[in-house]
Design an enzyme around this catalytic site. Structure first.
Site, mmCIF file in Angstrom:
data_model
loop_
_atom_site.group_PDB
_atom_site.id
_atom_site.type_symbol
_atom_site.label_atom_id
_atom_site.label_comp_id
_atom_site.label_asym_id
_atom_site.label_seq_id
_atom_site.Cartn_x
_atom_site.Cartn_y
_atom_site.Cartn_z
ATOM 1 C CB SER A 100 3.215 -0.660 7.952
ATOM 2 O OG SER A 100 2.212 -0.077 8.745
ATOM 3 C CD GLU A 197 -3.400 -0.507 3.321
ATOM 4 O OE1 GLU A 197 -2.899 -0.350 4.440
ATOM 5 O OE2 GLU A 197 -2.776 -0.969 2.353
ATOM 6 C CG HIS A 227 -1.736 -2.533 6.952
ATOM 7 N ND1 HIS A 227 -1.327 -1.365 6.343
ATOM 8 C CD2 HIS A 227 -0.835 -2.769 7.936
ATOM 9 C CE1 HIS A 227 -0.246 -0.910 6.936
ATOM 10 N NE2 HIS A 227 0.077 -1.748 7.905
#
Length: 255
Positions: A100, A197, A227
């Site tokens: 991320s 996502e 995600h």
């Protein structure tokens, strides 16, 4: 085996393979939107990667916004990488990986390492990477109903706290905007993202730009995932498959 140590002045979660490794290291940068998170949720992924690759996986606790806005996280990641080099680990035996925001941070660290004249590692990996802090991607509309984890308002809040007035197009904040020369000088990169996502376009756009610049970037887009599903490697078959692909990529490139 898990041990705690420091790297570049940062506390680090360090996962060592069960058997004697090959002296390779994966520097893993956790997610959390630059304002939250810690190494601990990354432990299952670090453990699986260490077992599959034989590498020591190190997850530093870098500084977070708002107390420590940009470029503190980049400086910490760069310091950790430089400390590995100073400690005698050859660049060709290091890979940098992030999840991320950590995926964006991993590539930002390497862009800054170029500026500092440091050698590039063997490879880099971004898992559902956040690479564009402008939040202008069409995926925010296209995937609004299919992403149960992230949305534009929450990421806008994180970006505001982290950037603290910095232009979001600054490459060290948004690696998507690095120039062609910098992109072509990166090591081989693997990006994984879910088609469902809101960060799906970040991976695909970065891959297209790096490839156009002459770099080596593989982008894997997955269906039926969300995600950073890779973090659930201890319980999801899709995560096991994705992490297996990451491990193959790392093993291929780590000397």
């Amino acid at each position: 085996m898990t041990v705690d140590r420091s790297l570049g002045g940062l506390p680090v979660l360090c996962v060592r393979p069960p058997a004697a490794g090959e002296g390779t290291v994966v520097l893993q940068l956790h997610g959390g939107g630059y304002r939250a998170g810690s190494p601990e949720p990354s432990r299952p992924l670090a453990d699986r990667l260490s077992r599959l690759t034989g590498a020591e996986v190190m997850v530093p606790a870098y500084r977070l916004a708002p107390a420590h806005p940009f470029p503190a996280a980049v400086a910490d990641g760069l310091g950790a990488y430089a400390d590995l080099l100073r400690g005698g680990v050859p660049a060709g035996r290091i890979a940098v990986l992030g999840e991320s925001a950590g995926g964006g941070l991993a590539l930002a660290v390497l862009l800054e390492a170029q500026k500092a004249g440091l050698p590039m590692p063997a490879a880099a990996v971004g898992l559902s990477p956040w690479l564009d802090l402008t939040l202008e991607s069409p995926a925010f509309e296209r995937c609004a109903a299919t992403d149960p984890v992230l949305d534009r308002p929450s990421l806008r809040h994180s970006a505001s706290l982290y950037l603290a007035g910095t232009d979001p197009r600054t490459p060290a904040a948004s690696p998507l905007f690095a120039d062609a020369a910098a992109l072509s000088a990166l090591p081989p990169v693997l990006l994984q993202a879910s088609r469902a996502e809101v960060l799906a376009d970040d991976a695909e756009r970065f891959g297209a730009r790096m490839t156009a610049a002459g770099g080596d970037c593989r982008v894997e887009m997955w269906d039926g995932t969300t995600h950073c599903w890779q973090l659930a490697v201890d319980r999801l078959p899709e995560a096991v498959a994705a992490v297996g692909s990451v491990a193959e990529f790392l093993t291929e490139h780590l000397a």
